[in-house]
Write a protein that holds these residues in place. Sequence first.
Motif, PDB file in Angstrom:
ATOM      1  N   THR A   1      26.627   8.818   0.213  1.00  0.00           N
ATOM      2  CA  THR A   1      26.617   7.410   0.611  1.00  0.00           C
ATOM      3  C   THR A   1      25.210   6.832   0.602  1.00  0.00           C
ATOM      4  OG1 THR A   1      28.530   7.792   2.048  1.00  0.00           O
ATOM      5  CG2 THR A   1      27.288   5.774   2.412  1.00  0.00           C
ATOM      6  N   VAL A   2      24.275   7.549   1.215  1.00  0.00           N
ATOM      7  CA  VAL A   2      22.974   6.954   1.488  1.00  0.00           C
ATOM      8  C   VAL A   2      21.823   7.579   0.704  1.00  0.00           C
ATOM      9  CG1 VAL A   2      22.355   8.448   3.439  1.00  0.00           C
ATOM     10  CG2 VAL A   2      21.603   6.072   3.420  1.00  0.00           C
ATOM     11  N   GLY A   3      22.038   8.781   0.147  1.00  0.00           N
ATOM     12  CA  GLY A   3      20.936   9.503  -0.481  1.00  0.00           C
ATOM     13  C   GLY A   3      20.229   8.727  -1.575  1.00  0.00           C
ATOM     14  N   GLU A   4      21.000   8.116  -2.471  1.00  0.00           N
ATOM     15  CA  GLU A   4      20.398   7.471  -3.639  1.00  0.00           C
ATOM     16  C   GLU A   4      19.813   6.092  -3.327  1.00  0.00           C
ATOM     17  OE1 GLU A   4      23.242   7.646  -6.815  1.00  0.00           O
ATOM     18  OE2 GLU A   4      23.328   9.837  -6.768  1.00  0.00           O
ATOM     19  N   SER A   5      19.816   5.707  -2.048  1.00  0.00           N
ATOM     20  CA  SER A   5      19.224   4.415  -1.655  1.00  0.00           C
ATOM     21  C   SER A   5      17.758   4.560  -1.252  1.00  0.00           C
ATOM     22  CB  SER A   5      19.999   3.816  -0.472  1.00  0.00           C
ATOM     23  OG  SER A   5      19.798   4.577   0.709  1.00  0.00           O
ATOM     24  N   GLY A   6      17.273   5.799  -1.105  1.00  0.00           N
ATOM     25  CA  GLY A   6      15.941   5.996  -0.539  1.00  0.00           C
ATOM     26  C   GLY A   6      14.890   6.395  -1.552  1.00  0.00           C
ATOM     27  N   GLY A   7      13.642   6.107  -1.208  1.00  0.00           N
ATOM     28  CA  GLY A   7      12.523   6.505  -2.061  1.00  0.00           C
ATOM     29  C   GLY A   7      11.233   6.576  -1.270  1.00  0.00           C
ATOM     30  N   ALA A   8      10.249   7.277  -1.839  1.00  0.00           N
ATOM     31  CA  ALA A   8       8.927   7.394  -1.227  1.00  0.00           C
ATOM     32  C   ALA A   8       7.870   7.294  -2.330  1.00  0.00           C
ATOM     33  CB  ALA A   8       8.794   8.721  -0.479  1.00  0.00           C
ATOM     34  N   ILE A   9       6.803   6.574  -2.042  1.00  0.00           N
ATOM     35  CA  ILE A   9       5.732   6.378  -3.025  1.00  0.00           C
ATOM     36  C   ILE A   9       4.415   6.860  -2.433  1.00  0.00           C
ATOM     37  CG2 ILE A   9       4.494   4.717  -4.464  1.00  0.00           C
ATOM     38  CD1 ILE A   9       6.940   2.912  -4.339  1.00  0.00           C
TER      39      ILE A   9
ATOM     40  N   GLY B   1       0.799  -1.209   0.000  1.00  0.00           N
ATOM     41  CA  GLY B   1       0.000   0.000   0.000  1.00  0.00           C
ATOM     42  C   GLY B   1       0.835   1.265   0.000  1.00  0.00           C
ATOM     43  N   THR B   2       0.151   2.398   0.076  1.00  0.00           N
ATOM     44  CA  THR B   2       0.815   3.698   0.141  1.00  0.00           C
ATOM     45  C   THR B   2       0.144   4.529   1.226  1.00  0.00           C
ATOM     46  OG1 THR B   2      -0.650   4.656  -1.529  1.00  0.00           O
ATOM     47  CG2 THR B   2       1.433   3.687  -2.307  1.00  0.00           C
ATOM     48  N   PRO B   3       0.798   5.568   1.733  1.00  0.00           N
ATOM     49  CA  PRO B   3       2.163   6.011   1.431  1.00  0.00           C
ATOM     50  C   PRO B   3       3.182   4.993   1.909  1.00  0.00           C
ATOM     51  CG  PRO B   3       1.326   7.177   3.337  1.00  0.00           C
ATOM     52  CD  PRO B   3       0.171   6.393   2.799  1.00  0.00           C
ATOM     53  N   LEU B   4       4.343   5.007   1.242  1.00  0.00           N
ATOM     54  CA  LEU B   4       5.346   3.977   1.494  1.00  0.00           C
ATOM     55  C   LEU B   4       6.738   4.577   1.309  1.00  0.00           C
ATOM     56  CD1 LEU B   4       5.832   0.859   1.879  1.00  0.00           C
ATOM     57  CD2 LEU B   4       5.829   0.710  -0.618  1.00  0.00           C
ATOM     58  N   LYS B   5       7.643   4.281   2.243  1.00  0.00           N
ATOM     59  CA  LYS B   5       9.036   4.675   2.084  1.00  0.00           C
ATOM     60  C   LYS B   5       9.883   3.418   2.060  1.00  0.00           C
ATOM     61  CE  LYS B   5      10.342   8.699   3.358  1.00  0.00           C
ATOM     62  NZ  LYS B   5      10.907   9.856   4.080  1.00  0.00           N
ATOM     63  N   PHE B   6      11.027   3.507   1.389  1.00  0.00           N
ATOM     64  CA  PHE B   6      11.899   2.334   1.323  1.00  0.00           C
ATOM     65  C   PHE B   6      13.358   2.739   1.283  1.00  0.00           C
ATOM     66  CE2 PHE B   6      10.924   3.335  -3.133  1.00  0.00           C
ATOM     67  CZ  PHE B   6      12.192   3.347  -3.705  1.00  0.00           C
TER      68      PHE B   6
ATOM     69  N   ILE C   1       2.878   7.986  -7.590  1.00  0.00           N
ATOM     70  CA  ILE C   1       4.103   8.717  -7.943  1.00  0.00           C
ATOM     71  C   ILE C   1       5.206   8.370  -6.949  1.00  0.00           C
ATOM     72  CG2 ILE C   1       2.852  10.614  -9.034  1.00  0.00           C
ATOM     73  CD1 ILE C   1       3.401  12.286  -6.507  1.00  0.00           C
ATOM     74  N   GLY C   2       6.438   8.420  -7.433  1.00  0.00           N
ATOM     75  CA  GLY C   2       7.583   8.122  -6.581  1.00  0.00           C
ATOM     76  C   GLY C   2       8.556   9.285  -6.517  1.00  0.00           C
ATOM     77  N   PHE C   3       9.113   9.518  -5.340  1.00  0.00           N
ATOM     78  CA  PHE C   3      10.229  10.445  -5.158  1.00  0.00           C
ATOM     79  C   PHE C   3      11.460   9.609  -4.852  1.00  0.00           C
ATOM     80  CE2 PHE C   3       6.725  13.241  -4.790  1.00  0.00           C
ATOM     81  CZ  PHE C   3       7.180  14.517  -5.071  1.00  0.00           C
TER      82      PHE C   3
END
Length: 482
Positions: free
Chosen positions: A310-318, A42-47, A404-406
């Motif tokens: 180091t860590v920025g490009e590992s994250g996302g939010a939907i 489901g959403t909202p979702l962070k990973f 949509i994803g960030f």
Amino acid sequence: MKTKYIDLIDQTYFFPQDEFQLEGNKLRFHDINLSKLVEEYGTPLKFTYLPKISDNIQRAKSWFKEAMVKNEYKGAYKYCYCTKSSHFKHVIEEALKNDIHLETSSAFDINIIENLKKNNKIGNDTYVICNGFKRSQYVSNIARLINNGHYNCIPIIDNYEEINILSQEIKKPYQIGIRIASEEEPKFAFYTSRLGIGYKNILPFYRKQIKENDKVELKMLHFFINTGIKDNAYYWNELQKCLKVYTSLKKECPTLNSLNIGGGFPVKNSLAFDYDYQYIINEIVNQIRVTCEEAEVDVPDIFTEFGSFTVGESGGAIYEILYQKQQNDREKWNMINSSFITTLPDTWAINKRFIMLPINRWNDSYERVLLGGLTCDSDDYYNSEQHMNAIYLPVYNKDKPLYIGFFNTGAYQENIGGFGGLQHCLIPQPKHLILDRDKNGDLLCSVFSEQQTSDQLLSILGYSEKDKTEKEKIKKTKLIEL
């Protein structure tokens, strides 16, 4: 006539890209089926996608290795992770798989270091670079770490009193660094960083407090500027000023053998992102070598403290688009099922840009929109000021859900947003997933935290009966004591 969303992206950017591909009309990120995640959780979702952390560390190491070979550089390279970017255990332990070192900024960081040592994730040979203004608890924790044998803990001196304060609690000889108070860009509201000691004052400071002090050994000069590492005259000028201080100091201080150039590598924030990391690193290494050769001093070991990189490009939010509001002739507001203020605070605090793309419906026609969050705060939005360009998304259709994803949101957002705490307008914190790969490359997914519940928020606010009882006990105790 090309009117589909995929046509817009194809005409505007080079697409697909390494981390973004399409499968039909659905987006994949590092070959992760994002639509499947939405269906499952489901959403909202962070990973958090852990393999990207190791990937970026290895990229940086390879860039420095290549630059050092090319420039016949005699010093070593040490990669440090700046823990304040994300303190989470899964993040730091993933980073530590890559033979790196750590940088801290406050007292409780040292408790994390001690926990990592207890669990054999790091040893005494791991460098722990202690930055920041050092209040009493931070000093005590640093002293405890060094007194217990962690000789490679290096406090970076931020002001003229810190050596005396540290020496009162550290029982044995210890290493230190000095932070340079760099000058900021002219557009800043201030001219000099509040952190560190001014360029002209470092040599006198060394002579007065360190040169004849048998308890401290100066090992490192620390240099960092707020705007990060950029290919512009300002950065190269500040680096040259730093190198002149280093060479002058090195001639008087033989134990000085390390230059810490801090962090500042940018994180990809657009499909049009263009930054030549290898060129920048090669130029930095070359300038250090040339300046040291001209001054006839040995080149230093180079330390970096990359956090966001180091860590920025590992994250996302939907998020899901819940509704569209036509507020006037020109503005269409797509309302997400969460809040930018609570889940991506940098979007409104510093107008930070992230990559934003739809998860599905890439073959549909598109429209220009604004994005709004659920809070009643006028700043809870995301538009072209934060985004690289105007925001276009597949046309809203209440019968066809749009997600949509960030992306590349992995640095600072949880720390700044207050993970696990109160959220603006009591919008609950989203579910958070940890994504990894097994040895065969198959995706592994675990739930790190569920979406916040009303009971959790009420408990923080003191509304639960248990909390009320505890608070009453404390209140009564205080009245008796008074």
